[in-house]
Scaffold this motif. Structure first.
Motif, PDB file in Angstrom:
ATOM      1  N   PRO A   1      88.788  41.050 -25.434  1.00  0.00           N
ATOM      2  CA  PRO A   1      88.281  42.430 -25.412  1.00  0.00           C
ATOM      3  C   PRO A   1      89.416  43.452 -25.302  1.00  0.00           C
ATOM      4  CG  PRO A   1      87.183  41.050 -23.770  1.00  0.00           C
ATOM      5  CD  PRO A   1      88.349  40.270 -24.265  1.00  0.00           C
TER       6      PRO A   1
ATOM      7  N   GLU B   1      80.492  39.083 -18.551  1.00  0.00           N
ATOM      8  CA  GLU B   1      81.589  39.681 -19.297  1.00  0.00           C
ATOM      9  C   GLU B   1      82.393  40.667 -18.454  1.00  0.00           C
ATOM     10  OE1 GLU B   1      80.017  41.372 -22.851  1.00  0.00           O
ATOM     11  OE2 GLU B   1      79.340  39.427 -23.633  1.00  0.00           O
TER      12      GLU B   1
ATOM     13  N   LYS C   1      85.305  51.016 -22.437  1.00  0.00           N
ATOM     14  CA  LYS C   1      84.678  50.238 -21.366  1.00  0.00           C
ATOM     15  C   LYS C   1      84.339  51.143 -20.177  1.00  0.00           C
ATOM     16  CE  LYS C   1      84.830  46.029 -23.100  1.00  0.00           C
ATOM     17  NZ  LYS C   1      85.292  46.378 -24.459  1.00  0.00           N
TER      18      LYS C   1
END
Length: 313
Positions: free
Chosen positions: A137, A222, A142
């Motif tokens: 990622p 995650e 985010k």
């Protein structure tokens, strides 16, 4: 007669001349054995103690220092200084809140990048002659949750928002009116709305295991966790279980429950990046911290108010 300072901190040797040039006589005791021996041998002559949060100063040690007037703590945390014992004697306590915030924030982001982008394993792979590519990622876009929006938390939030385009939320005891970040009333609510949780809150009993199994689970499979505060803020067993089982993607840790001892189970995990409580260590930060200690000592022993007092209830 010169003022005698007992120095318990092991990471500031290069900057001790700042204190000596200010006229202080130093007794260095940076190991447990040396600390015990120094208090036993020189306790009657010690006027001040220089320590840090995890090293602290115990009630029985304070009792063995009849001339002690001031305890100066490097860094923001003072969780193992017995404030009650200090208060009973009228001993002043100071800390270094905010001085090393830039260094700690830099390290927090370094840990985050290392674990999210899996830098240690990629580096090791190349050194073995491999060319293994794994998709990882990015941080852009985010949601970052900052647990504790003091000087360190603010520095982290600014780096994340301005440098990486992250959305920032935070939890502290009360919302701040000077920021546009979203405030959450508790750690669980913050984690539930975050992809990444960075812990920057003080240690001590009021934050012990604040990040428990429920909070870790709220981050999700995650999610990533970074701790540059104190090991005690996180339930380490719950964290290890989540990392082992895949309920949490990864963690970057600079602090631990029983430093320098780190659980072997934690060391064995491939989705963790570990550093030895060095986030606040940079030449600039350490120099500034020792200079602040010096100014606090000079102020106290000349009868002036200290610059960064710790409130003793």
């Amino acid at each position: 007669m010169s003022t005698t300072v007992l120095v318990l901190v092991e990471t500031i040797d290069d900057y001790l001349p700042i204190l000596e040039k200010a006229g202080f006589h130093l007794i260095l005791a940076t190991t447990p054995a040396a600390r015990t021996d120094a208090i036993r041998s020189h306790g009657q002559t010690i006027d001040a103690v220089l320590t840090r949060g995890p090293l602290g100063l115990l009630a029985e040690e304070i009792a063995a220092l009849p001339r002690l007037q001031i305890i100066t703590v490097i860094g923001a945390g003072y969780e193992r200084v017995d404030l009650a014992a200090a208060g009973e004697r009228g001993i002043v306590v100071t800390n270094g809140a905010g001085v090393n915030a830039p260094a700690v924030a830099d390290h927090a982001m370094a840990l985050l990048l290392a674990v999210v982008r899996d830098i240690p394993r990629a580096d090791a792979s190349v050194r073995r002659g491999e060319w293994s590519k794994v998709m990882r990622p990015s941080l852009a876009g985010k949601r970052l949750g900052v647990l504790g929006l003091g000087a360190v938390g603010m520095a982290i939030a600014k780096r994340a928002a301005l440098g990486f385009g992250m959305t920032v939320g935070y939890h502290s005891r009360r919302p701040r009116g000077d920021v546009e970040y979203t405030w959450f009333a508790d750690a669980y609510s913050l984690a539930a709305e975050s992809d990444i949780l960075i812990i920057a809150t003080p240690g001590g009993e009021h934050t012990r295991k604040l990040v428990d199994a429920k909070v870790i689970a709220a981050l999700g499979r995650e999610g990533f966790l970074v701790n540059v505060a104190r090991g005690s803020v996180v339930d380490t067993s719950a964290l290890i279980d989540a990392l082992r089982s895949g309920q949490l993607a990864g963690a970057g840790l600079d602090v631990f429950d029983d430093e320098p001892n780190v659980p072997d189970t934690l060391k064995a995990l491939p989705n963790v990046v570990l550093t030895p409580h060095v986030a606040g260590l940079s030449p600039d930060a350490v120099k500034a911290t020792v200079e602040l200690v010096t100014q606090n000592l000079l102020a106290h022993f000349s009868g002036r108010p200290v610059l960064t007092p710790v409130t003793i209830a």
